[in-house]
Enzyme design. Sequence first.
Site, PDB file in Angstrom:
ATOM      1  N   HIS A  32       1.169  -1.440  -0.057  1.00  0.00           N
ATOM      2  CA  HIS A  32      -0.222   0.203  -0.129  1.00  0.00           C
ATOM      3  C   HIS A  32       0.958   1.293   0.273  1.00  0.00           C
ATOM      4  O   HIS A  32       1.335   1.455   0.929  1.00  0.00           O
ATOM      5  CB  HIS A  32      -1.250  -0.107   1.326  1.00  0.00           C
ATOM      6  N   ASP A  34       0.634   5.352   0.206  1.00  0.00           N
ATOM      7  CA  ASP A  34      -0.093   6.689   0.217  1.00  0.00           C
ATOM      8  C   ASP A  34       0.220   8.280   0.090  1.00  0.00           C
ATOM      9  O   ASP A  34       1.662   8.273   0.327  1.00  0.00           O
ATOM     10  CB  ASP A  34      -0.105   6.685   1.765  1.00  0.00           C
ATOM     11  N   MET A  36       0.137  12.136  -0.221  1.00  0.00           N
ATOM     12  CA  MET A  36      -0.224  13.019   0.039  1.00  0.00           C
ATOM     13  C   MET A  36       0.028  14.380  -0.052  1.00  0.00           C
ATOM     14  O   MET A  36       0.932  14.621  -0.324  1.00  0.00           O
ATOM     15  CB  MET A  36       0.085  12.232   1.044  1.00  0.00           C
ATOM     16  N   GLY A 146      -0.234   7.389   9.802  1.00  0.00           N
ATOM     17  CA  GLY A 146      -0.267   6.396  10.159  1.00  0.00           C
ATOM     18  C   GLY A 146      -0.545   6.582  11.797  1.00  0.00           C
ATOM     19  O   GLY A 146      -0.241   7.619  12.473  1.00  0.00           O
ATOM     20  N   GLY A 176      -6.678   1.535   8.404  1.00  0.00           N
ATOM     21  CA  GLY A 176      -6.259   2.698   9.168  1.00  0.00           C
ATOM     22  C   GLY A 176      -6.668   1.920  10.316  1.00  0.00           C
ATOM     23  O   GLY A 176      -7.724   0.848  10.611  1.00  0.00           O
ATOM     24  N   GLY A 177      -5.436   1.968  11.693  1.00  0.00           N
ATOM     25  CA  GLY A 177      -6.085   1.216  12.594  1.00  0.00           C
ATOM     26  C   GLY A 177      -5.845   0.001  12.671  1.00  0.00           C
ATOM     27  O   GLY A 177      -6.481  -0.406  13.649  1.00  0.00           O
ATOM     28  N   GLY A 197      -0.375  -0.298   8.352  1.00  0.00           N
ATOM     29  CA  GLY A 197       0.688   0.408   8.433  1.00  0.00           C
ATOM     30  C   GLY A 197       1.629   0.273   9.811  1.00  0.00           C
ATOM     31  O   GLY A 197       2.827  -0.832   9.693  1.00  0.00           O
TER      32      GLY A 197
HETATM   33  C1  DX5 Z   1      -3.915   6.686   6.668  1.00  0.00           C
HETATM   34  C2  DX5 Z   1      -3.038   5.914   5.391  1.00  0.00           C
HETATM   35  C3  DX5 Z   1      -3.014   4.563   6.129  1.00  0.00           C
HETATM   36  C4  DX5 Z   1      -2.069   4.650   6.962  1.00  0.00           C
HETATM   37  C5  DX5 Z   1      -2.353   3.201   7.812  1.00  0.00           C
HETATM   38  O1  DX5 Z   1      -3.836   8.458   6.190  1.00  0.00           O
HETATM   39  O2  DX5 Z   1      -4.121   6.528   4.742  1.00  0.00           O
HETATM   40  O3  DX5 Z   1      -2.526   4.321   5.211  1.00  0.00           O
HETATM   41  O4  DX5 Z   1      -0.207   3.856   6.602  1.00  0.00           O
HETATM   42  O5  DX5 Z   1      -1.772   3.527   9.053  1.00  0.00           O
HETATM   43  P1  DX5 Z   1      -2.676   2.495  10.164  1.00  0.00           P
HETATM   44  O6  DX5 Z   1      -2.010   1.270   9.563  1.00  0.00           O
HETATM   45  O7  DX5 Z   1      -0.833   2.713  11.045  1.00  0.00           O
HETATM   46  O8  DX5 Z   1      -3.299   3.094  10.661  1.00  0.00           O
HETATM   47 ZN    ZN Z   2      -3.791   4.272   2.941  1.00  0.00          ZN
END
Ligand code: DX5
Ligand code: ZN
Length: 214
Positions: A32, A34, A36, A146, A176-177, A197
Amino acid sequence: MVDIAPSLLSADFADLKSELKSIEEAGCTVLHYDVMDGHFVPNISFGADILHDVHRITNMELDVHLMISDPMFYVDRFVKAGASYISFHIEAMESVEKTHELIKKIKEAGVKASIALNPGTSYEAVIPFLDEIDMILVMSVQPGFGGQKFNPVAIDKIAALSKYKKEKGFLIEVDGGINATTIQDVRKAGCDLFVAGSAVFNQNDRKKAVEALL
Ligand code: DX5
Ligand code: ZN
């Protein structure tokens, strides 16, 4: 099959090669990624050039999550850089027509098209596109960072979307989470692919970390 997609956002960027190797060795086949832009979300991560380099050194499928305000403008760069999946946010789209157009653009490039939904967005927002899309990315945190706490609003949303899965043939991904506890109900609700993550990259033993989620 390993249905965990580790999120690169939580990796050690100074040691990307071995970070990628560690999750490949743990059996992961999807990474995955990300993206931003500091505008759609209040954080800036990485773009298409780094994706290109990641593509060179991994066999994993690249699951690109665009948290950006103008996916139409930038999507080609991520296609060229080696994306296998591209998720864009429905909240970033100005109209239903533009959304159809973007899905078409992604699919014509041979990439799987996916729509991402913020926690506050109803599942009904994707209903007009179910015949076209390959995946729906259900956010279980507000995108941007994350390591946030799982928002259970995702569970009902996934259950509602699951009802259409058989007929329409798309996948559902959650993001997420996700950890060994929160993943349980999401799995039961019918989710197919699980982004993780911090639950993966914050553990020294990546194989163990992935196995704990299966
Ligand atoms: C948040 C991202 C996620 C993030 C997830 O905006 O889209 O992909 O990396 O991280 P965890 O698993 O730590 O919540
Ligand atoms: Zn993501």
